[in-house]
Design a protein around this motif. Sequence first.
Motif, PDB file in Angstrom:
ATOM      1  N   ASP A  79       0.809  -1.222   0.000  1.00 28.11           N
ATOM      2  CA  ASP A  79       0.000   0.000   0.000  1.00 28.11           C
ATOM      3  C   ASP A  79       0.845   1.277   0.000  1.00 28.11           C
ATOM      4  O   ASP A  79       0.307   2.373   0.165  1.00 28.11           O
ATOM      5  CB  ASP A  79      -0.940   0.013   1.213  1.00 28.11           C
ATOM      6  CG  ASP A  79      -2.068  -1.001   1.075  1.00 28.11           C
ATOM      7  OD1 ASP A  79      -2.349  -1.441  -0.057  1.00 28.11           O
ATOM      8  OD2 ASP A  79      -2.666  -1.352   2.111  1.00 28.11           O
ATOM      9  N   GLY A  80       2.171   1.143  -0.139  1.00 26.24           N
ATOM     10  CA  GLY A  80       3.036   2.312  -0.244  1.00 26.24           C
ATOM     11  C   GLY A  80       3.562   2.870   1.061  1.00 26.24           C
ATOM     12  O   GLY A  80       4.130   3.956   1.091  1.00 26.24           O
ATOM     13  N   TYR A  81       3.392   2.137   2.146  1.00 21.13           N
ATOM     14  CA  TYR A  81       3.924   2.573   3.442  1.00 21.13           C
ATOM     15  C   TYR A  81       5.399   2.195   3.555  1.00 21.13           C
ATOM     16  O   TYR A  81       5.851   1.231   2.937  1.00 21.13           O
ATOM     17  CB  TYR A  81       3.161   1.920   4.595  1.00 21.13           C
ATOM     18  CG  TYR A  81       1.784   2.481   4.815  1.00 21.13           C
ATOM     19  CD1 TYR A  81       1.545   3.406   5.823  1.00 21.13           C
ATOM     20  CD2 TYR A  81       0.713   2.083   4.027  1.00 21.13           C
ATOM     21  CE1 TYR A  81       0.274   3.922   6.038  1.00 21.13           C
ATOM     22  CE2 TYR A  81      -0.553   2.594   4.225  1.00 21.13           C
ATOM     23  CZ  TYR A  81      -0.763   3.509   5.239  1.00 21.13           C
ATOM     24  OH  TYR A  81      -2.023   4.019   5.448  1.00 21.13           O
ATOM     25  N   ARG A  82       6.104   2.917   4.389  1.00 21.02           N
ATOM     26  CA  ARG A  82       7.502   2.603   4.693  1.00 21.02           C
ATOM     27  C   ARG A  82       7.601   2.224   6.171  1.00 21.02           C
ATOM     28  O   ARG A  82       6.964   2.848   7.020  1.00 21.02           O
ATOM     29  CB  ARG A  82       8.395   3.810   4.433  1.00 21.02           C
ATOM     30  CG  ARG A  82       8.428   4.205   2.986  1.00 21.02           C
ATOM     31  CD  ARG A  82       9.330   5.390   2.794  1.00 21.02           C
ATOM     32  NE  ARG A  82       9.290   5.815   1.402  1.00 21.02           N
ATOM     33  CZ  ARG A  82       9.720   6.967   0.990  1.00 21.02           C
ATOM     34  NH1 ARG A  82      10.225   7.842   1.845  1.00 21.02           N
ATOM     35  NH2 ARG A  82       9.656   7.275  -0.279  1.00 21.02           N
ATOM     36  N   LEU A  83       8.434   1.246   6.446  1.00 19.63           N
ATOM     37  CA  LEU A  83       8.657   0.844   7.840  1.00 19.63           C
ATOM     38  C   LEU A  83       9.455   1.942   8.536  1.00 19.63           C
ATOM     39  O   LEU A  83      10.529   2.328   8.087  1.00 19.63           O
ATOM     40  CB  LEU A  83       9.400  -0.488   7.889  1.00 19.63           C
ATOM     41  CG  LEU A  83       9.585  -1.101   9.265  1.00 19.63           C
ATOM     42  CD1 LEU A  83       8.234  -1.404   9.913  1.00 19.63           C
ATOM     43  CD2 LEU A  83      10.410  -2.381   9.150  1.00 19.63           C
ATOM     44  N   HIS A  84       8.917   2.465   9.620  1.00 19.56           N
ATOM     45  CA  HIS A  84       9.565   3.547  10.372  1.00 19.56           C
ATOM     46  C   HIS A  84      10.353   2.991  11.558  1.00 19.56           C
ATOM     47  O   HIS A  84      11.464   3.419  11.829  1.00 19.56           O
ATOM     48  CB  HIS A  84       8.498   4.533  10.868  1.00 19.56           C
ATOM     49  CG  HIS A  84       9.022   5.616  11.745  1.00 19.56           C
ATOM     50  ND1 HIS A  84       9.763   6.669  11.258  1.00 19.56           N
ATOM     51  CD2 HIS A  84       8.920   5.816  13.087  1.00 19.56           C
ATOM     52  CE1 HIS A  84      10.090   7.466  12.256  1.00 19.56           C
ATOM     53  NE2 HIS A  84       9.592   6.970  13.380  1.00 19.56           N
ATOM     54  N   GLN A  85       9.772   2.026  12.282  1.00 13.15           N
ATOM     55  CA  GLN A  85      10.446   1.448  13.446  1.00 13.15           C
ATOM     56  C   GLN A  85       9.945   0.028  13.654  1.00 13.15           C
ATOM     57  O   GLN A  85       8.762  -0.257  13.460  1.00 13.15           O
ATOM     58  CB  GLN A  85      10.148   2.272  14.707  1.00 13.15           C
ATOM     59  CG  GLN A  85      10.844   1.722  15.939  1.00 13.15           C
ATOM     60  CD  GLN A  85      10.334   2.347  17.235  1.00 13.15           C
ATOM     61  OE1 GLN A  85       9.158   2.661  17.367  1.00 13.15           O
ATOM     62  NE2 GLN A  85      11.222   2.532  18.181  1.00 13.15           N
ATOM     63  N   ILE A  86      10.862  -0.842  14.047  1.00 12.39           N
ATOM     64  CA  ILE A  86      10.487  -2.206  14.426  1.00 12.39           C
ATOM     65  C   ILE A  86      11.219  -2.551  15.711  1.00 12.39           C
ATOM     66  O   ILE A  86      12.340  -2.102  15.934  1.00 12.39           O
ATOM     67  CB  ILE A  86      10.816  -3.235  13.318  1.00 12.39           C
ATOM     68  CG1 ILE A  86      10.324  -4.620  13.733  1.00 12.39           C
ATOM     69  CG2 ILE A  86      12.281  -3.216  12.960  1.00 12.39           C
ATOM     70  CD1 ILE A  86      10.382  -5.656  12.643  1.00 12.39           C
ATOM     71  N   ILE A  96       5.985   0.285  13.447  1.00  9.29           N
ATOM     72  CA  ILE A  96       5.319   1.526  13.059  1.00  9.29           C
ATOM     73  C   ILE A  96       5.638   1.757  11.590  1.00  9.29           C
ATOM     74  O   ILE A  96       6.801   1.684  11.185  1.00  9.29           O
ATOM     75  CB  ILE A  96       5.832   2.733  13.877  1.00  9.29           C
ATOM     76  CG1 ILE A  96       5.595   2.516  15.375  1.00  9.29           C
ATOM     77  CG2 ILE A  96       5.164   4.021  13.414  1.00  9.29           C
ATOM     78  CD1 ILE A  96       6.280   3.545  16.261  1.00  9.29           C
ATOM     79  N   TRP A  97       4.606   2.018  10.816  1.00 11.59           N
ATOM     80  CA  TRP A  97       4.781   2.369   9.416  1.00 11.59           C
ATOM     81  C   TRP A  97       4.375   3.818   9.218  1.00 11.59           C
ATOM     82  O   TRP A  97       3.676   4.388  10.045  1.00 11.59           O
ATOM     83  CB  TRP A  97       3.892   1.491   8.527  1.00 11.59           C
ATOM     84  CG  TRP A  97       4.361   0.084   8.408  1.00 11.59           C
ATOM     85  CD1 TRP A  97       5.187  -0.402   7.428  1.00 11.59           C
ATOM     86  CD2 TRP A  97       4.055  -1.022   9.248  1.00 11.59           C
ATOM     87  NE1 TRP A  97       5.403  -1.760   7.631  1.00 11.59           N
ATOM     88  CE2 TRP A  97       4.716  -2.153   8.743  1.00 11.59           C
ATOM     89  CE3 TRP A  97       3.283  -1.169  10.394  1.00 11.59           C
ATOM     90  CZ2 TRP A  97       4.623  -3.409   9.320  1.00 11.59           C
ATOM     91  CZ3 TRP A  97       3.196  -2.413  10.993  1.00 11.59           C
ATOM     92  CH2 TRP A  97       3.870  -3.515  10.465  1.00 11.59           C
ATOM     93  N   ARG A  98       4.802   4.397   8.105  1.00  8.54           N
ATOM     94  CA  ARG A  98       4.363   5.747   7.792  1.00  8.54           C
ATOM     95  C   ARG A  98       4.150   5.865   6.285  1.00  8.54           C
ATOM     96  O   ARG A  98       4.792   5.188   5.496  1.00  8.54           O
ATOM     97  CB  ARG A  98       5.358   6.793   8.259  1.00  8.54           C
ATOM     98  CG  ARG A  98       6.661   6.779   7.519  1.00  8.54           C
ATOM     99  CD  ARG A  98       7.596   7.881   8.034  1.00  8.54           C
ATOM    100  NE  ARG A  98       8.855   7.857   7.326  1.00  8.54           N
ATOM    101  CZ  ARG A  98       9.083   8.475   6.187  1.00  8.54           C
ATOM    102  NH1 ARG A  98       8.140   9.208   5.631  1.00  8.54           N
ATOM    103  NH2 ARG A  98      10.257   8.399   5.589  1.00  8.54           N
ATOM    104  N   LYS A  99       3.195   6.692   5.959  1.00 12.84           N
ATOM    105  CA  LYS A  99       2.927   6.993   4.564  1.00 12.84           C
ATOM    106  C   LYS A  99       2.861   8.509   4.439  1.00 12.84           C
ATOM    107  O   LYS A  99       1.943   9.129   4.967  1.00 12.84           O
ATOM    108  CB  LYS A  99       1.622   6.369   4.105  1.00 12.84           C
ATOM    109  CG  LYS A  99       1.386   6.462   2.621  1.00 12.84           C
ATOM    110  CD  LYS A  99       0.169   5.661   2.216  1.00 12.84           C
ATOM    111  CE  LYS A  99       0.043   5.568   0.717  1.00 12.84           C
ATOM    112  NZ  LYS A  99      -1.118   4.743   0.343  1.00 12.84           N
TER     113      LYS A  99
END
Length: 100
Positions: A79-86, A96-99
Motif C-alpha cells: 500500500d506504499g507505506y515505509r517501515l519507520h520502526q520495528i 510503526i509504518w508511515r505513509k
Amino acid sequence: VKKAWDDYATYYGMTSDEYVQKRQDFGKKGLVVTSFGAYQDSGQWRYCAIWEKLPGSWPHWFNMSFSGYQQKYNQYSADGYRLHQIQAYGNLYSAIWRKP
C-alpha cells in the motif's frame, strides 16, 4: 511565553490496556505514535511511546507474532507505506509504518 503543549506527548510504564487508551486519546487530538518501546518490569511487559503531531498516516501494531508482523509488512508495503520502526521483544514484535 507560556502556552499549552499540545503537539507532543511521551509516557512510559504503561500496561497494554493503558497504552491502547493513550493511543486512542492522543489520536483524537491528531497525534501519532512515532516511537515505541517494550520492556519488562517485575516480570510484566510495560510500554513507552512518543506521540507527535505529524502529517501522513502512521499505523502502529504491537504484540504481533512473527507471522503477524510479516503479514502486516506485506500489506503495508504493497500500500506504499515505509517501515519507520520495528522492535522485537520476547517472541513478539512491534512496528510503526508511515505513509507521507
